[in-house]
Design a protein around this motif. Sequence first.
Motif, PDB file in Angstrom:
ATOM      1  N   MET A  52      37.059  51.381  11.311  1.00 28.99           N
ATOM      2  CA  MET A  52      37.819  51.006  12.492  1.00 28.99           C
ATOM      3  C   MET A  52      39.080  50.203  12.143  1.00 28.99           C
ATOM      4  O   MET A  52      39.962  50.030  12.970  1.00 28.99           O
ATOM      5  N   ALA A  53      39.158  49.706  10.915  1.00 29.36           N
ATOM      6  CA  ALA A  53      40.319  48.919  10.510  1.00 29.36           C
ATOM      7  C   ALA A  53      41.596  49.754  10.507  1.00 29.36           C
ATOM      8  O   ALA A  53      42.697  49.218  10.502  1.00 29.36           O
ATOM      9  N   ASN A  54      41.468  51.084  10.506  1.00 34.71           N
ATOM     10  CA  ASN A  54      42.633  51.961  10.478  1.00 34.71           C
ATOM     11  C   ASN A  54      43.222  52.224  11.861  1.00 34.71           C
ATOM     12  O   ASN A  54      44.195  52.967  11.979  1.00 34.71           O
ATOM     13  N   ILE A  55      42.637  51.653  12.898  1.00 36.60           N
ATOM     14  CA  ILE A  55      43.163  51.864  14.250  1.00 36.60           C
ATOM     15  C   ILE A  55      44.528  51.197  14.368  1.00 36.60           C
ATOM     16  O   ILE A  55      44.703  50.031  14.023  1.00 36.60           O
ATOM     17  N   ASN A  56      45.504  51.926  14.872  1.00 36.02           N
ATOM     18  CA  ASN A  56      46.869  51.422  14.988  1.00 36.02           C
ATOM     19  C   ASN A  56      47.052  50.690  16.316  1.00 36.02           C
ATOM     20  O   ASN A  56      46.779  51.254  17.379  1.00 36.02           O
ATOM     21  N   PRO A  57      47.520  49.439  16.280  1.00 35.45           N
ATOM     22  CA  PRO A  57      47.729  48.694  17.533  1.00 35.45           C
ATOM     23  C   PRO A  57      48.646  49.400  18.510  1.00 35.45           C
ATOM     24  O   PRO A  57      48.476  49.298  19.720  1.00 35.45           O
ATOM     25  N   ARG A  58      49.639  50.148  17.995  1.00 31.12           N
ATOM     26  CA  ARG A  58      50.567  50.838  18.899  1.00 31.12           C
ATOM     27  C   ARG A  58      49.837  51.845  19.770  1.00 31.12           C
ATOM     28  O   ARG A  58      50.153  52.013  20.950  1.00 31.12           O
ATOM     29  N   GLU A  59      48.845  52.516  19.201  1.00 31.59           N
ATOM     30  CA  GLU A  59      48.056  53.469  19.979  1.00 31.59           C
ATOM     31  C   GLU A  59      47.130  52.736  20.948  1.00 31.59           C
ATOM     32  O   GLU A  59      46.952  53.156  22.091  1.00 31.59           O
ATOM     33  N   ALA A  60      46.547  51.650  20.482  1.00 30.38           N
ATOM     34  CA  ALA A  60      45.562  50.934  21.294  1.00 30.38           C
ATOM     35  C   ALA A  60      46.185  50.225  22.501  1.00 30.38           C
ATOM     36  O   ALA A  60      45.550  50.109  23.552  1.00 30.38           O
ATOM     37  N   PHE A  61      47.431  49.779  22.369  1.00 30.44           N
ATOM     38  CA  PHE A  61      48.080  49.034  23.458  1.00 30.44           C
ATOM     39  C   PHE A  61      48.938  49.924  24.361  1.00 30.44           C
ATOM     40  O   PHE A  61      49.497  49.445  25.345  1.00 30.44           O
ATOM     41  N   ARG A  62      49.038  51.202  24.030  1.00 21.90           N
ATOM     42  CA  ARG A  62      49.904  52.094  24.792  1.00 21.90           C
ATOM     43  C   ARG A  62      49.505  52.157  26.271  1.00 21.90           C
ATOM     44  O   ARG A  62      50.346  52.063  27.168  1.00 21.90           O
ATOM     45  N   MET A  63      48.213  52.280  26.535  1.00 24.70           N
ATOM     46  CA  MET A  63      47.742  52.365  27.918  1.00 24.70           C
ATOM     47  C   MET A  63      47.938  51.040  28.655  1.00 24.70           C
ATOM     48  O   MET A  63      48.234  51.020  29.853  1.00 24.70           O
ATOM     49  N   ALA A  64      47.787  49.943  27.941  1.00 28.35           N
ATOM     50  CA  ALA A  64      47.981  48.621  28.556  1.00 28.35           C
ATOM     51  C   ALA A  64      49.400  48.474  29.091  1.00 28.35           C
ATOM     52  O   ALA A  64      49.624  47.961  30.191  1.00 28.35           O
ATOM     53  N   ILE A  65      50.359  48.934  28.316  1.00 30.24           N
ATOM     54  CA  ILE A  65      51.760  48.871  28.745  1.00 30.24           C
ATOM     55  C   ILE A  65      51.995  49.809  29.923  1.00 30.24           C
ATOM     56  O   ILE A  65      52.649  49.453  30.909  1.00 30.24           O
ATOM     57  N   TYR A  66      51.428  51.006  29.860  1.00 27.97           N
ATOM     58  CA  TYR A  66      51.598  51.997  30.922  1.00 27.97           C
ATOM     59  C   TYR A  66      50.981  51.521  32.235  1.00 27.97           C
ATOM     60  O   TYR A  66      51.564  51.694  33.314  1.00 27.97           O
ATOM     61  N   LYS A  67      49.805  50.881  32.142  1.00 29.20           N
ATOM     62  CA  LYS A  67      49.083  50.436  33.335  1.00 29.20           C
ATOM     63  C   LYS A  67      49.467  49.018  33.778  1.00 29.20           C
ATOM     64  O   LYS A  67      48.906  48.488  34.733  1.00 29.20           O
ATOM     65  N   LEU A  68      50.393  48.397  33.055  1.00 31.97           N
ATOM     66  CA  LEU A  68      50.857  47.036  33.361  1.00 31.97           C
ATOM     67  C   LEU A  68      49.717  46.011  33.278  1.00 31.97           C
ATOM     68  O   LEU A  68      49.658  45.058  34.057  1.00 31.97           O
ATOM     69  N   ALA A  69      48.845  46.214  32.326  1.00 30.71           N
ATOM     70  CA  ALA A  69      47.762  45.237  32.109  1.00 30.71           C
ATOM     71  C   ALA A  69      48.342  43.995  31.444  1.00 30.71           C
ATOM     72  O   ALA A  69      49.248  44.088  30.620  1.00 30.71           O
ATOM     73  N   VAL A  70      47.826  42.834  31.799  1.00 31.92           N
ATOM     74  CA  VAL A  70      48.289  41.592  31.177  1.00 31.92           C
ATOM     75  C   VAL A  70      47.249  41.039  30.203  1.00 31.92           C
ATOM     76  O   VAL A  70      47.543  40.119  29.430  1.00 31.92           O
ATOM     77  N   GLN A  71      46.035  41.597  30.250  1.00 33.74           N
ATOM     78  CA  GLN A  71      44.963  41.163  29.367  1.00 33.74           C
ATOM     79  C   GLN A  71      44.176  42.393  28.913  1.00 33.74           C
ATOM     80  O   GLN A  71      44.072  43.368  29.654  1.00 33.74           O
ATOM     81  N   VAL A  72      43.631  42.315  27.722  1.00 37.04           N
ATOM     82  CA  VAL A  72      42.770  43.396  27.246  1.00 37.04           C
ATOM     83  C   VAL A  72      41.553  42.809  26.537  1.00 37.04           C
ATOM     84  O   VAL A  72      41.600  41.707  25.999  1.00 37.04           O
ATOM     85  N   ILE A  73      40.483  43.591  26.555  1.00 33.60           N
ATOM     86  CA  ILE A  73      39.271  43.245  25.809  1.00 33.60           C
ATOM     87  C   ILE A  73      38.974  44.405  24.871  1.00 33.60           C
ATOM     88  O   ILE A  73      38.946  45.566  25.296  1.00 33.60           O
ATOM     89  N   MET A  74      38.788  44.096  23.616  1.00 38.27           N
ATOM     90  CA  MET A  74      38.413  45.102  22.622  1.00 38.27           C
ATOM     91  C   MET A  74      36.889  45.265  22.667  1.00 38.27           C
ATOM     92  O   MET A  74      36.163  44.278  22.752  1.00 38.27           O
ATOM     93  N   VAL A  75      36.421  46.497  22.581  1.00 40.89           N
ATOM     94  CA  VAL A  75      34.985  46.759  22.579  1.00 40.89           C
ATOM     95  C   VAL A  75      34.686  47.884  21.598  1.00 40.89           C
ATOM     96  O   VAL A  75      35.378  48.907  21.608  1.00 40.89           O
TER      97      VAL A  75
END
Length: 218
Positions: free
Chosen positions: A64-87
């Motif tokens: 899982m260390a290879n997960i790119n933050p740019r991919e993981a946060f893309r939906m947060a930016i699109y949905k205007l989320a201000v907080q995220v929880i990793m699971v």
Amino acid sequence: MEVKLSKQQKVTVNSAEDIYLIMRQILRRENKIGQGQEHFWMVGLNQANKILYIELVALGSSNMANINPREAFRMAIYKLAVQVIMVHNHPGGNVTPSIEDQDLTDHFIQAGKFLKVEVIDHLIISDETYYSFVDSGIFKKLQASERWILPYKLKKRIRNEGKEEGLKAGKEEGLYLGEKIGEEKGKKEMAKVMKQEKVSITIIAKASGLSIEEIKEL
């Protein structure tokens, strides 16, 4: 892939257990083969802690260390989320975080600061229990970590260190020289970090002020 949520799952989150109960239901939707794979989700929240989305970012990865933050946060930016929880889940049932789990959390915390999307927890789940980085106390230590410090912060810190070196010399020339040395170090360190993140050399050159040739030599 965005996970379809029921009305019961579009709730306001008040604790790690609230997230765990929802994510366990989502994991149980999978067949037995699917449940045996490692999943990594991002849960986006608004300012009132209401779930905006749950996205499956990676599936079946052994690292899982290879997960790119740019991919993981893309939906947060699109949905205007201000907080995220990793699971993510540990199919074997042991929810104790590995060194890689901690490093990934550290990396995402710093990425979230840059994107103005706060990472507020990381849960490791199994069918029977869960582990919360916040509840365990590890999260605060990771928030203070400088391993994945942002390039602009690194540049500012090194510039300040250069100023301090100049002040210690006790001369105006020393102060000026120290600041310049610190600034040059900051540019190169920032460029190194951005290269590691696979940012375009052209963008690195614009951000750091270094030439493309200088960047290639780093």
